[in-house]
Scaffold this motif. Structure first.
Motif, PDB file in Angstrom:
ATOM      1  N   UNK A 109       8.486  12.792  15.110  1.00 33.14           N
ATOM      2  CA  UNK A 109       8.810  13.947  14.263  1.00 33.14           C
ATOM      3  C   UNK A 109       7.542  14.552  13.668  1.00 33.14           C
ATOM      4  N   UNK A 110       6.587  13.702  13.293  1.00 31.81           N
ATOM      5  CA  UNK A 110       5.342  14.212  12.696  1.00 31.81           C
ATOM      6  C   UNK A 110       4.529  15.007  13.725  1.00 31.81           C
ATOM      7  N   UNK A 111       4.420  14.474  14.946  1.00 32.01           N
ATOM      8  CA  UNK A 111       3.684  15.199  16.000  1.00 32.01           C
ATOM      9  C   UNK A 111       4.371  16.532  16.277  1.00 32.01           C
ATOM     10  N   UNK A 112       5.693  16.503  16.369  1.00 31.58           N
ATOM     11  CA  UNK A 112       6.444  17.737  16.655  1.00 31.58           C
ATOM     12  C   UNK A 112       6.338  18.750  15.515  1.00 31.58           C
ATOM     13  N   UNK A 132       5.884   7.423  25.363  1.00 31.74           N
ATOM     14  CA  UNK A 132       6.365   8.761  24.971  1.00 31.74           C
ATOM     15  C   UNK A 132       5.466   9.404  23.915  1.00 31.74           C
ATOM     16  N   UNK A 133       5.031   8.591  22.951  1.00 30.04           N
ATOM     17  CA  UNK A 133       4.154   9.152  21.899  1.00 30.04           C
ATOM     18  C   UNK A 133       2.817   9.594  22.483  1.00 30.04           C
ATOM     19  N   UNK A 134       2.282   8.777  23.398  1.00 33.22           N
ATOM     20  CA  UNK A 134       0.980   9.119  23.994  1.00 33.22           C
ATOM     21  C   UNK A 134       1.082  10.454  24.735  1.00 33.22           C
ATOM     22  N   UNK A 135       2.155  10.621  25.516  1.00 32.86           N
ATOM     23  CA  UNK A 135       2.227  11.887  26.270  1.00 32.86           C
ATOM     24  C   UNK A 135       2.562  13.067  25.349  1.00 32.86           C
ATOM     25  N   UNK A 136       3.332  12.809  24.295  1.00 31.23           N
ATOM     26  CA  UNK A 136       3.641  13.897  23.347  1.00 31.23           C
ATOM     27  C   UNK A 136       2.364  14.376  22.637  1.00 31.23           C
ATOM     28  N   UNK A 139       0.297  16.375  25.029  1.00 32.92           N
ATOM     29  CA  UNK A 139       0.844  17.714  25.288  1.00 32.92           C
ATOM     30  C   UNK A 139       0.613  18.643  24.093  1.00 32.92           C
ATOM     31  N   UNK A 140       0.779  18.110  22.878  1.00 37.54           N
ATOM     32  CA  UNK A 140       0.651  18.941  21.682  1.00 37.54           C
ATOM     33  C   UNK A 140      -0.792  19.037  21.186  1.00 37.54           C
ATOM     34  N   UNK A 141      -1.698  18.338  21.883  1.00 32.37           N
ATOM     35  CA  UNK A 141      -3.127  18.322  21.510  1.00 32.37           C
ATOM     36  C   UNK A 141      -3.329  17.890  20.058  1.00 32.37           C
ATOM     37  N   UNK A 142      -2.696  16.781  19.715  1.00 31.08           N
ATOM     38  CA  UNK A 142      -2.838  16.227  18.371  1.00 31.08           C
ATOM     39  C   UNK A 142      -3.477  14.849  18.456  1.00 31.08           C
ATOM     40  N   UNK A 143      -4.155  14.458  17.390  1.00 33.51           N
ATOM     41  CA  UNK A 143      -4.745  13.116  17.338  1.00 33.51           C
ATOM     42  C   UNK A 143      -3.620  12.117  17.094  1.00 33.51           C
TER      43      UNK A 143
END
Ligand SMILES: NC(=O)c1ccc[n+]([C@@H]2O[C@H](COP(=O)([O-])OP(=O)(O)OC[C@H]3O[C@@H](n4cnc5c(N)ncnc54)[C@H](O)[C@@H]3O)[C@@H](O)[C@H]2O)c1
Length: 360
Positions: A109-112, A132-136, A139-143
């Protein structure tokens, strides 16, 4: 002067921050911290001390846990609903210090919501969640960073340097003991998921590779179904073995790792206040051509190198902020977190199957 905010894309900052951050005191990452049980307050304290970071909001389901912190940090917002932090567009980064079972849901939720994320160890409760978190994050270009705190420990870094410099030769085996009496965890996790992330992350960091075979045995002596003692065995490519003993049921606290190499041996005792590392110039040699077929032993000097004094958790928090501001990949990024979860899951699986080895 009001603090400048970090833009949503860390990349956008790279050009501005190809500079010495120390000369830009007004640049600030606004941090929200979720979870204030045993470990969370340590993160709040450390992030308060990191330059270029400001703890603007803290959440915990328990209002009781928030109460003493409100008095200590009057400028910070406190809430029992973590979603308020995710909705707040002025918050750049979220730090998750909740029980392991909630890591995936909150981190996702935080990444999204467009935040950079630091999750306390271990990254998630399953390999699937970690993947899933690694690919999310990608994709979102977040640390996405995991709090493998010991990888920021000066003694662990010193041993990594010694291995890199081939000081002890080929690492034959590593033996680690992390035991004490308590603390049984309240959220239903066993001792492997609680204590072994530390040893596994340290060993993977030192060896620079993941094991190919994992087995474990353990028992729940106190609370049915929750193993409080476990012995984990790992086999690495290149003929290196590792053995871990993790326990909440032991008469004394021990935090000790031994590395045995072809040239020298190292003892790392984290409970030693001064001589945490001892390098022993010791070994054994067998020459089959020797007519007596005798093994010769070398017992040389034992030296203790000086270790820099630094709080590992402070280093971890500073590194997270630095990675956000400079678009650098964290030393303990999501991929590193995933590797450790793979080993944890394999060890747990093996333990549940009576010690049958799991191939990775
Ligand atoms: N790096 C380290 O050395 C280290 C040391 C200890 C713990 N940890 C890790 O820190 C994490 C937390 O451990 P702990 O010992 O502090 O646990 P804890 O049970 O003491 O505290 C967890 C807190 O999270 C709160 N919480 C749970 N769900 C929440 C939600 N949805 N929203 C807001 N708050 C919520 C709980 O109310 C509780 O106060 C774990 O992942 C643990 O492995 C890391």
């Amino acid at each position: 002067m009001p603090a400048k905010r970090v833009k949503s894309s860390a990349k956008a900052w790279r050009s501005k921050f190809d500079v010495d951050l120390g000369e830009e005191p007004s640049v600030c990452v606004r941090v929200g911290i979720i979870g204030c049980g045993y470990w969370g307050p340590n993160l709040i304290r450390n992030f308060h001390e990191v330059a270029h970071a400001k703890v603007v909001a803290v959440a915990d389901l328990s209002a009781h846990r928030l109460k003493p912190l409100k008095r200590k940090f009057p400028g910070t917002k406190f809430t029992v609903d973590y979603r308020e932090l995710l909705k707040d567009p002025t918050i750049d980064a979220i730090v998750i210090v909740t029980p392991i079972s909630s890591h995936y849901t909150i981190a996702k939720a935080a990444l999204e919501s467009g935040k950079h994320v630091l999750v306390e160890k271990p990254l998630t409760a399953t390999v699937n969640e970690a993947e899933r978190l690694v690919s999310l994050a990608k994709r979102l270009k977040k640390i996405l960073m995991v709090g493998h705190t010991f990888e920021y420990h000066p003694a662990v870094s010193k041993i990594a340097d010694l291995l890199q410099a081939n000081e002890i030769g080929h690492v034959h085996y590593i033996d680690s003991t992390r035991v004490n009496l308590g603390l049984h965890q309240s959220d239903g996790i066993n001792v492997i998921w609680d204590l072994a992330p530390h040893d596994i992350s340290i060993i993977l960091h030192w060896l620079g590779k993941a094991p190919q075979k994992v087995s474990a045995s353990g028992r729940s002596f106190i609370k049915s179904g929750i193993e409080d003692v476990a012995f984990i065995h790992m086999e690495f490519p290149g003929n290196t073995l590792a053995h871990l003993h993790v326990s909440w049921l032991a008469p004394a606290k021990i935090r000790r790792m031994t590395l045995v190499g072809s040239k020298k041996m190292i003892i790392y005792d984290d409970l030693e206040s001064v001589e945490k590392i001892k390098i022993a110039d010791q070994g054994a040699h067998f020459n089959p051509a020797d007519q007596d077929l005798r093994i010769s032993y070398r017992i040389g000097d034992i030296v203790s190198p000086r270790i820099q004094v630094a709080e590992p958790l402070f280093q971890e928090c500073s590194h997270f902020i630095e990675c956000i501001l400079t678009a650098k990949t964290p030393k303990t990024d999501g991929v590193v977190g995933l590797q450790v979860v793979r080993v944890l899951e394999a060890a747990d699986k093996s333990m549940k199957k009576g010690g049958r080895p799991v191939l990775l």
